[in-house]
Design a protein around this motif. Structure first.
Motif, short mmCIF file in Angstrom:
data_model
loop_
_atom_site.label_atom_id
_atom_site.label_comp_id
_atom_site.label_asym_id
_atom_site.label_seq_id
_atom_site.Cartn_x
_atom_site.Cartn_y
_atom_site.Cartn_z
N THR A 71 -4.51 1.61 -4.76
CA THR A 71 -5.39 0.74 -4.22
C THR A 71 -6.63 0.15 -3.88
O THR A 71 -6.92 -0.20 -3.34
N ASP B 268 -4.29 6.12 -4.76
CA ASP B 268 -5.63 6.15 -4.20
C ASP B 268 -6.95 4.50 -5.51
O ASP B 268 -7.05 3.71 -5.39
N LYS C 196 1.00 -1.37 0.24
CA LYS C 196 -0.42 -0.01 0.48
C LYS C 196 0.67 1.11 -0.07
O LYS C 196 0.50 2.10 -1.02
N LYS D 147 -8.67 2.51 -4.04
CA LYS D 147 -9.87 3.87 -3.85
C LYS D 147 -10.65 4.48 -3.96
O LYS D 147 -11.22 5.17 -3.25
N GLY D 148 -9.67 4.84 -5.20
CA GLY D 148 -10.44 6.38 -6.23
C GLY D 148 -11.48 5.49 -6.98
O GLY D 148 -11.86 4.33 -6.68
N TYR E 195 1.39 4.53 -2.95
CA TYR E 195 1.22 6.20 -3.19
C TYR E 195 2.76 7.10 -3.59
O TYR E 195 2.61 7.58 -3.93
N SER F 254 -4.39 10.90 -5.16
CA SER F 254 -5.39 10.35 -6.63
C SER F 254 -4.90 9.21 -7.04
O SER F 254 -5.44 7.51 -7.19
#
Length: 312
Positions: free
Chosen positions: A309, A306, A248, A311-312, A252, A303
């Motif tokens: 992973t 995200d 993770k 999340k976006g 990023y 972004s």
């Protein structure tokens, strides 16, 4: 007796000229540069800020190599550099500092390899001296023609309507650029301005620099990926308690590193020229991409993390 004020004026001039050049140690110089780059009231131009940043990198490298200050002092000055608004985390963070120092080191080392064109000519000392003398006296009373001076040793040829000397070069000349071109077995020097051509500075070619010696270590094909991804990889591994957490964090941090690395590779591939120019352009491209992707400007890096992973 003169008035006391007159006596004071004689002893202590109202205007003291203390301007001049003063020597300063590396640590004090680094502190000054950090203060200038950090100040909101600083009136530095964009070019001055760029020069100060590169100078600060060089000073940090010298401080670390010299070992004249304690580890605590070195960490403190590094943390101050990292706290410089916007550019600090990009240039001086632990993850980026190694690669940036390597690039700055490459610029400094490549610059130190510069030499005069006359040093690249494969001539005897006598012939070299004669060429310089001819260039210095050309057109003056008593000077001789180029054909008479160098017949059989240096060729005089015509290219595009202009006369050039065709002079053999040494083996080491093949890594240099003269008049914008990589040197081959011979170099062409304009006959009408030979003195200037002989005293011109020749810089190492970027492609040749990255293929040998120190240049290969600092900027070669193996060094690039290691410096771009290695430090951040080590930091993410050290700060993670599981493989999932590591992945993770890498999601990023590494995509932006990858984009900066690719940007630098593209600059190197498409911008041919002296090593000092190409390395600097590649470094600035990487910093620009890091800046654009940062949370302080666009937040695109977060972004993208995200999105990777889910999340976006």
């Amino acid at each position: 007796m003169p008035w006391p004020s007159d006596v004071a004026a004689r002893a202590f001039p109202s205007i003291l000229d203390i301007g001049g050049t003063y020597a300063v140690d590396d640590l004090s110089a680094a502190e000054f540069l950090i203060a200038e780059l950090s100040s909101a009231k600083s009136e530095l131009s964009e070019q001055e800020a760029e020069e100060y940043s590169l100078m600060l990198h060089t000073l940090l490298g010298k401080l670390k190599a010299a070992g004249r200050i304690s580890g605590k002092e070195l960490l403190a000055i590094k943390n101050k550099a990292e706290s410089i608004p916007v550019v600090g985390p990009l240039l001086f963070s632990t993850a980026n500092l190694t690669g940036t120092l390597a690039s700055v080191g490459g610029v400094v080392h490549a610059g130190s390899k510069a030499t005069k064109v006359d040093k690249l000519l494969d001539l005897t000392d006598a012939t070299r001296k004669k060429l310089k003398q001819w260039a210095a006296t050309r057109g003056k009373p008593g000077s001789v023609s180029a054909h008479r001076a160098f017949r059989g040793r240096i060729k005089l040829i015509r290219i595009g309507g202009h006369l050039f000397f065709e002079v053999p070069t040494t083996a080491k000349a093949s890594i240099y650029r003269v008049s914008g071109k990589v040197v081959g077995d011979v170099v062409h020097l304009q006959a009408y301005n030979t003195a200037k051509a002989l005293s011109a500075t020749a810089h190492v070619d970027s492609a040749a620099y990255s293929q040998r010696g120190v240049g290969r270590v600092l900027t070669g094909n193996l060094a690039g990926p290691l410096l771009a991804f290695g430090p951040q990889l080590a930091l993410d591994m050290h700060s993670s308690s599981s493989v999932d957490e590591f992945l993770k964090k890498s999601a990023y941090s590494q995509p932006t590193n990858g984009m900066a690395f690719v940007g630098g590779v593209l600059v190197t591939a498409f911008v041919g020229g002296p090593a000092i120019v190409v390395i600097t352009a590649s470094l600035l491209m990487g910093v620009a991409i890091q800046l654009v992707m940062s949370d302080s400007l666009t937040g695109w890096g977060t972004s993208l993390g995200d999105f990777v992973t889910g999340k976006g």
